[in-house]
Design an enzyme around this catalytic site. Sequence first.
Site, PDB file in Angstrom:
ATOM      1  CD  GLU A  89      36.840  22.915 -25.485  1.00 46.51           C
ATOM      2  OE1 GLU A  89      36.207  23.962 -25.711  1.00 46.51           O
ATOM      3  OE2 GLU A  89      37.285  22.616 -24.365  1.00 46.51           O
ATOM      4  CD  GLU A 141      40.792  22.143 -22.686  1.00 48.08           C
ATOM      5  OE1 GLU A 141      39.840  22.759 -22.181  1.00 48.08           O
ATOM      6  OE2 GLU A 141      41.335  22.453 -23.758  1.00 48.08           O
TER       7      GLU A 141
HETATM    8  O1  IFM Z   1      40.362  28.031 -21.885  1.00 48.25           O
HETATM    9  C1  IFM Z   1      39.516  27.104 -22.485  1.00 48.25           C
HETATM   10  C2  IFM Z   1      40.269  26.277 -23.502  1.00 48.25           C
HETATM   11  O2  IFM Z   1      40.896  27.072 -24.455  1.00 48.25           O
HETATM   12  C3  IFM Z   1      39.323  25.332 -24.200  1.00 48.25           C
HETATM   13  N1  IFM Z   1      38.572  24.563 -23.260  1.00 48.25           N
HETATM   14  C4  IFM Z   1      37.917  25.268 -22.187  1.00 48.25           C
HETATM   15  C5  IFM Z   1      38.928  26.147 -21.480  1.00 48.25           C
HETATM   16  C6  IFM Z   1      38.282  26.858 -20.273  1.00 48.25           C
HETATM   17  O3  IFM Z   1      37.180  27.610 -20.657  1.00 48.25           O
END
Ligand code: IFM
Length: 445
Positions: A148, A346
Site C-alpha cells: 500500500e 487484503e
Molecule cells: O491495518 C491495515 C494494514 O496495515 C494495511 N491495510 C489496511 C489495514 C486496515 O486498515
Amino acid sequence: MDPGHVPTVMILAVVLSLVGTAVTQQPTASFPEDFIFGAATASYQVEGAWNEDGKGENIWDRMLHEHPEYSSNGDNGDVACDSYHKYQEDVQMLKALGVTMYHWDLPQALQYIGGWPNPILADYFVEYARLLFDQFGDRVRWWITFNEPASFVGGYSSVGLAAPSQNASGIGDYLAAHTVLRAHARAYRLYDEQYRAAQNGTVGITLNSQGYEAATNSTADEEAVERSLQFQLGLYAHPIFSRDGDYPAVVRQRVDANSRAEGRPRSRLPTFTHDQVDYIKGTSDFFGINHYATKFVISGEEGVSPSMTRDTGTVLVDTQNYPTGFRNLLNWIAAEYPGYQVMVTENGLRTGAGLNDTDRIEYYVSYLDAVLQAVNTDGVPVIGYVAWSLMDNLEWTGGFSVKFGLYEVDFDDPDLPRTPKASAGVMGDIFRTKQLPTDFLRSFV
Ligand code: IFM
C-alpha cells in the site's frame, strides 16, 4: 536494516489452518480448485519486541513514543500481540507463510536523511531486498515488495495520521511515491537477474484502492470516478502494469497544470527519464490489491492546497461497504492492465470487540461473492484472496480498540491469549471447501 530482528511473523499471504465450528449452511458457489486463500498480519502491528535483539527504532516507534496523543488511548506497537515471542503459537494458526518486505516501518535512521522522498532510499531498499532474498529466498515463493504505497506516502502529507508525520502535502507524497516505484523496480530486477533462476519465486507489489462510484449519473461525476481511480491506483499501477508505463496522463496533466497555476518553476510530480519508464514497466509478476470499501464521489474541489485530493478534483460524498464496488474495481483493473493475474492481498471489516462477529461473516461472504462473480461471470483473473486480519492487532493510530481479527487477542491479559471468533470457523470452512455459505450473503447498500 537489522537482520538480527528479521521477524518470523512479518507475514503476508498465509494459508490458514483455522479452527472453529463448521457451518451448516448450504454451499452453492464454488471457487476454482487452485484458488489461494489466506489471512494476513504485519510486523509492527503484531510483533512487539520493539527494541529487542538489536532491532533498530522505526518511524512508527518514534512517532508513537514522542506523540502518544496521535493514537487512540496512546496505544503503540512496543508489545502489540507479542508475536515476536509467541510465533510458535501463531504459526499453529497457519499452514504456510510468505513475507512482505515493507509494511510501513521504515528505520528511523533512514528518516533522518529524509525518508522515502529522498531518491537514495531506492539504493537502501535494494540492499535490504538482497538480504531477504539471500536469507529467505530458498523458502519464500511469494514476495511483495511494498504494501500500500498510497497509504504510507500519506506519512509525508499530514501530521498525526501516519509516520513519519511530515507536513509536505502534495509534494512529499509524490516524491515518496516516485522513490518507491524506483525501489520496487530495482528489487524486482535484482530478483530477475540474480535469484529467480535458482529460487523460482514470484515477485510483485500490493496496491490499494477503495471502489469509486459516481454519486450521480452526470458525465462530470463519471469522469470524477475515473480521476479518483487514476490518482489512487493508477499513480502506482500505470508505471508498472500499463503497456506504455509512466504516470497516467490525467495525473501528469493535472499536477503539472496546478503546479503552474501555483507559480512553481517545476511540477510537484517528478518526472521519470525514458530509461526509467522502460526499467519500471513490467516489474511485477501479479497485481496485488487491497480493498475495504467504496467511496461515492462527485466532481469538485476539496482538501488543502496543494494536495493529491485537490489535484484529483473530486469531492467525497459517502463511504460504504458495497461488494458491487469491489467487483467493479476488479473489472477496472482487468480492463486497464490486461494480462496480469490479480491477487486480493487484503480485505476485511473493522468492528468493535466480540467473539460472535456475524457482521464480519456477512462482510466476508458478500465480498467473496463479489470476487466469485468477477471470476466466474466477468472473467477477471483473480487467483487468490487474503483476509485482513489473522488476529486483532494495532490498527496504527486507531490503536487496539479497532478489531479486524478472525482471532481475538485479549490485550487486557498479560499473556495476550488468542481465541477464534465465529468468523474464524466460517472462513476456515470456506478456505477448506472453496465454497461460499450463501445464507450469509448480505446486500450492504
Ligand atoms: O491495518 C491495515 C494494514 O496495515 C494495511 N491495510 C489496511 C489495514 C486496515 O486498515
